[in-house]
Design an enzyme around this catalytic site. Structure first.
Site, PDB file in Angstrom:
ATOM      1  CG  HIS A  80      -2.024   0.933   1.113  1.00  0.00           C
ATOM      2  ND1 HIS A  80      -2.234   1.982   1.690  1.00  0.00           N
ATOM      3  CD2 HIS A  80      -3.456   0.820   0.494  1.00  0.00           C
ATOM      4  CE1 HIS A  80      -3.165   2.661   1.593  1.00  0.00           C
ATOM      5  NE2 HIS A  80      -3.809   1.987   0.557  1.00  0.00           N
ATOM      6  CB  CYS A  81       4.106   2.212   1.464  1.00  0.00           C
ATOM      7  SG  CYS A  81       3.383   1.695   3.523  1.00  0.00           S
TER       8      CYS A  81
END
Length: 324
Positions: A316-317
């Protein structure tokens, strides 16, 4: 009049930006393993054409050449200089009206000041001919998560940290979240994960998986974050309209004998697949199974993310979706 808000991550995407590890001096021996994990993640998101268009963002020509060689034809390679791959925090946040917001960035409270990170968001938006508005306060995309209805979850540890916006109090930050991103309701959790250098980004702790439905980890027996999860669940349970679901945690994950902020919550919700970071922990399969129940219309794919985590984050980062 309904304000534009960031669509929920499960809403349709036209494309996704994914950062490609580009600086050998930052990744050292983990560079090639991290590149392999990033390309595997991008391929799962693409899902043989059933998912969204993948835009692999490389910081220079050398990295772009490596990305093309590894990805082949399934991804478009975008060359834009950046400090590191954490595009969730440095890329623009897109709203339901097609516009974008680009926020000030100060290296996660002054920890990592790398050339290119402060303006990569505007450059990416302009490259896709997306109308972008600059906002004059510090906000990272991983610090907030919305359900598409105007409801937001975040942590006090990050968003109220004096190393971000020392002149703004909670009420002022809430007003700016409303004015710039359209959020009308905010769930404030406490701290994030131990040793998270982002100062507790919420996308490692709690994620919306449907309107009003919030996923929070259930601690494994040896989890150093068990009190963090317990407190987050208690706070969320007090907010009317929130339904809680619990996802098994990976427990204690070590790198060079140090606890690292490993989290299954750092999954990415794509058009065709939900991609979950795995760490070789006992609960890897259980976490994938739990998420399969929450996303019955999508493939839930678990992939190892050990090398990416050495940089401090996971799937996600390194990604930022483009709605559409």
């Amino acid at each position: 009049m309904t304000r534009a808000v960031p669509p929920a991550e499960w809403a349709p995407h036209s494309a996704v930006w994914i950062g490609f590890p580009s600086h050998p001096e930052l990744w050292v021996e983990d560079l090639e393993p991290a590149r392999t994990e990033v390309v595997a993640f991008a391929r799962a998101v693409h899902a043989e054409g059933r998912g969204e268009r993948v835009l692999l963002v490389a910081a220079d020509d050398e990295a772009a050449t490596a990305a093309r060689a590894m990805a082949g034809d399934f991804a478009e390679i975008v060359v834009e200089s950046f400090g590191d791959i954490w595009l969730r925090d440095t890329a623009p946040i897109l709203l339901s009206d097609g516009s974008a917001r680009d926020f000030a960035f100060n290296g996660w409270g002054g920890k990592y000041d790398l050339p290119g990170d402060s303006d990569i968001g505007r450059r990416l938006a302009e490259d896709r001919q997306i109308a972008v508005e600059s906002c004059d306060w510090v906000l990272e995309g991983g610090a907030v998560d919305g359900d598409g209805t105007g409801l937001l979850v975040t942590t006090r540890q990050c968003l109220l940290n004096p190393n971000r916006n020392p002149a703004l109090d909670q009420a002022q930050i809430e007003q700016r979240l409303h004015d710039d991103l359209g959020f009308s309701q905010i769930l404030w959790l406490g701290d994030g994960l131990m040793h998270d250098h982002t100062d507790g980004h919420v996308d490692n702790l709690a994620r919306f998986v449907a309107p009003g439905v919030l996923a929070i980890p259930e601690a494994a027996d040896n989890d150093p974050n068990w009190l963090v999860y317990q407190h987050a669940a208690a706070v969320a349970a007090e907010m009317p309209g929130i339904e809680l679901v619990r996802i098994p945690s990976p427990g204690r994950v070590l790198r060079d004998e140090e606890i690292v902020p490993a989290s299954y919550m750092n999954f990415y919700i794509g058009n065709a697949a939900v991609v979950v970071p795995l760490y070789g922990a006992p609960n890897d399969a259980a976490a994938v199974a739990a998420l399969e129940k929450l996303f019955p219309g999508r493939d839930v794919v678990g992939l190892r993310a050990d090398a990416i985590l050495t940089g401090g984050g996971s799937f996600h980062c390194i990604s930022q979706q483009i709605p559409g």
